[in-house]
Design an enzyme around this catalytic site. Structure first.
Site, PDB file in Angstrom:
ATOM      1  N   THR A  66       0.824  -1.210   0.000  1.00  0.00           N
ATOM      2  CA  THR A  66       0.000   0.000   0.000  1.00  0.00           C
ATOM      3  C   THR A  66       0.856   1.256   0.000  1.00  0.00           C
ATOM      4  O   THR A  66       1.987   1.258   0.489  1.00  0.00           O
ATOM      5  CB  THR A  66      -0.934   0.042   1.230  1.00  0.00           C
ATOM      6  OG1 THR A  66      -0.134   0.023   2.430  1.00  0.00           O
ATOM      7  CG2 THR A  66      -1.899  -1.126   1.224  1.00  0.00           C
TER       8      THR A  66
ATOM      9  N   ASN B  27       0.890   4.712   1.764  1.00  0.00           N
ATOM     10  CA  ASN B  27       0.316   5.237   3.000  1.00  0.00           C
ATOM     11  C   ASN B  27       0.259   6.757   2.961  1.00  0.00           C
ATOM     12  O   ASN B  27       1.286   7.417   2.746  1.00  0.00           O
ATOM     13  CB  ASN B  27       1.150   4.775   4.197  1.00  0.00           C
ATOM     14  CG  ASN B  27       1.206   3.263   4.299  1.00  0.00           C
ATOM     15  OD1 ASN B  27       0.180   2.602   4.170  1.00  0.00           O
ATOM     16  ND2 ASN B  27       2.393   2.714   4.510  1.00  0.00           N
TER      17      ASN B  27
ATOM     18  N   GLU C 172      -4.655   4.047   3.339  1.00  0.00           N
ATOM     19  CA  GLU C 172      -3.735   3.065   2.762  1.00  0.00           C
ATOM     20  C   GLU C 172      -4.316   2.605   1.431  1.00  0.00           C
ATOM     21  O   GLU C 172      -5.396   2.022   1.390  1.00  0.00           O
ATOM     22  CB  GLU C 172      -3.565   1.881   3.705  1.00  0.00           C
ATOM     23  CG  GLU C 172      -2.987   2.277   5.054  1.00  0.00           C
ATOM     24  CD  GLU C 172      -2.963   1.114   6.031  1.00  0.00           C
ATOM     25  OE1 GLU C 172      -1.898   0.511   6.194  1.00  0.00           O
ATOM     26  OE2 GLU C 172      -4.027   0.806   6.610  1.00  0.00           O
TER      27      GLU C 172
END
Length: 332
Positions: free
Chosen positions: A217, A219, A264
């Protein structure tokens, strides 16, 4: 820099730097937070008048938001901060944005002085367009009727635009959109905006847990006052010239650390390094609320289902408006 010119769209942050090519133009005045459908009724009216007068059309807006000045302990969440707002205004076809610093001193300027010294002397406006609820000047004495009379007395036109209602006959407002975001009702928020709501944020380093789960992901930290409901969303993400589909989680990660809220974002079929990059994340649909899972296998199985649902939602989406199309598929 006090005046930025980009593809014929000017951003002016000082009156002394007001460009000559916008003088004698049509000005739409307001805060325009979110540049929602109600705001665009004002902008569309100004653009129509501008075409009739063969005059440039620009907005006058204010930074920071007046509520942040008068109530700094409870600042209003901005649906479209400075840069995002100007990107939307540019996509609307305007010639520029005049951004005046909003201070208590500015708020104390008498309404007639605002008209005489700014609208007439410095801008030389041909026409002013505002919403029905716009007030200006000391003690908010600059009412719509005051502005009409000032125009009649000083030779510039004035148009006051009535409230814009949604399909349920409710007035469209920025506060309704914030409430919809806090409810996770992205469909309503986007419908009132007329485009997919988006946020800009820089990718920061995380604990890289998503990579271990098979879902790396990006962030992103959102402002602490962001009202967005914690949960899972289908998203479209702009990275430079690319627009990439993805699925995002906004929340505290209760399965792991229950920490500070993060957005995320997992980008489908994407492997580039994004650390330090600015991403623009458009929220397309709300999939489910944030949950705590007792087992990692159960979390991963749910993430798989979320990804499938997000792909399906993104594959079937249609532009909400020409503006939505431009923001999603037009030039960055």
């Amino acid at each position: 820099m006090s005046a930025l010119i980009s593809d014929a769209f000017s951003v002016i942050t000082e009156l002394d730097a007001f460009p000559p090519h916008l003088k004698g133009g049509v000005v739409a005045i307001g805060n325009f937070d979110g540049v929602h459908r109600g705001h665009r009724a004002v902008l569309d009216t100004a653009l129509t008048i501008g075409r009739e007068l063969n005059a440039p059309v620009y907005v006058m807006t204010f930074e920071p938001h007046p509520r942040s000045v008068f109530n700094p302990d409870a600042p209003v969440y901005r649906l479209s901060p400075f840069e995002q707002k100007n990107d939307i205004l540019k996509a609307c076809g305007l010639s520029g944005s005049l951004v005046l610093p909003f201070t208590r001193e500015f708020a104390g300027v008498e309404a007639d002085a605002f008209v005489r010294e700014i609208l007439i002397a410095q801008l030389g406006i041909a026409h002013a367009v505002t919403g029905y609820d716009f007030h200006f000047g000391k003690a908010r004495k600059g009412t719509p009727d005051f502005l009409r009379q000032s125009g009649a007395d000083n030779g510039f036109g004035v148009t006051i635009v009535a409230p814009e209602n949604d399909e349920g006959s409710e007035v469209i407002s920025s506060s309704r959109i914030r409430t919809a975001l806090s409810d996770g009702d992205i469909s309503l928020a986007n419908g009132l905006l007329g485009y997919r709501w988006f946020v800009d944020a820089q990718v920061r380093h995380g604990d890289k847990r998503g990579r271990d789960l098979g879902y790396p992901t990006a962030n992103l930290a959102l402002p602490k006052e962001c009202p967005l409901k914690h949960g899972i969303y289908a998203v479209k993400v702009r990275h430079g010239e690319q627009m990439v589909d993805g699925v995002a989680s906004f929340g505290r990660r209760p399965t792991f650390d229950n920490g500070a809220p993060l957005l995320e974002v997992h980008l489908f079929d994407f492997k580039e390094d994004l650390y330090g990059k600015i991403l623009r994340v458009h929220l397309v649909s709300y999939l489910r609320g944030e949950e705590k899972f007792d087992k990692i296998d159960a979390l991963v199985a749910q993430m798989n289902r979320d990804s499938e649902e997000a792909r399906a939602a993104l594959a079937s989406m249609q532009p909400l408006s020409e503006l939505d199309h431009l923001l999603l598929d037009g030039p960055a």
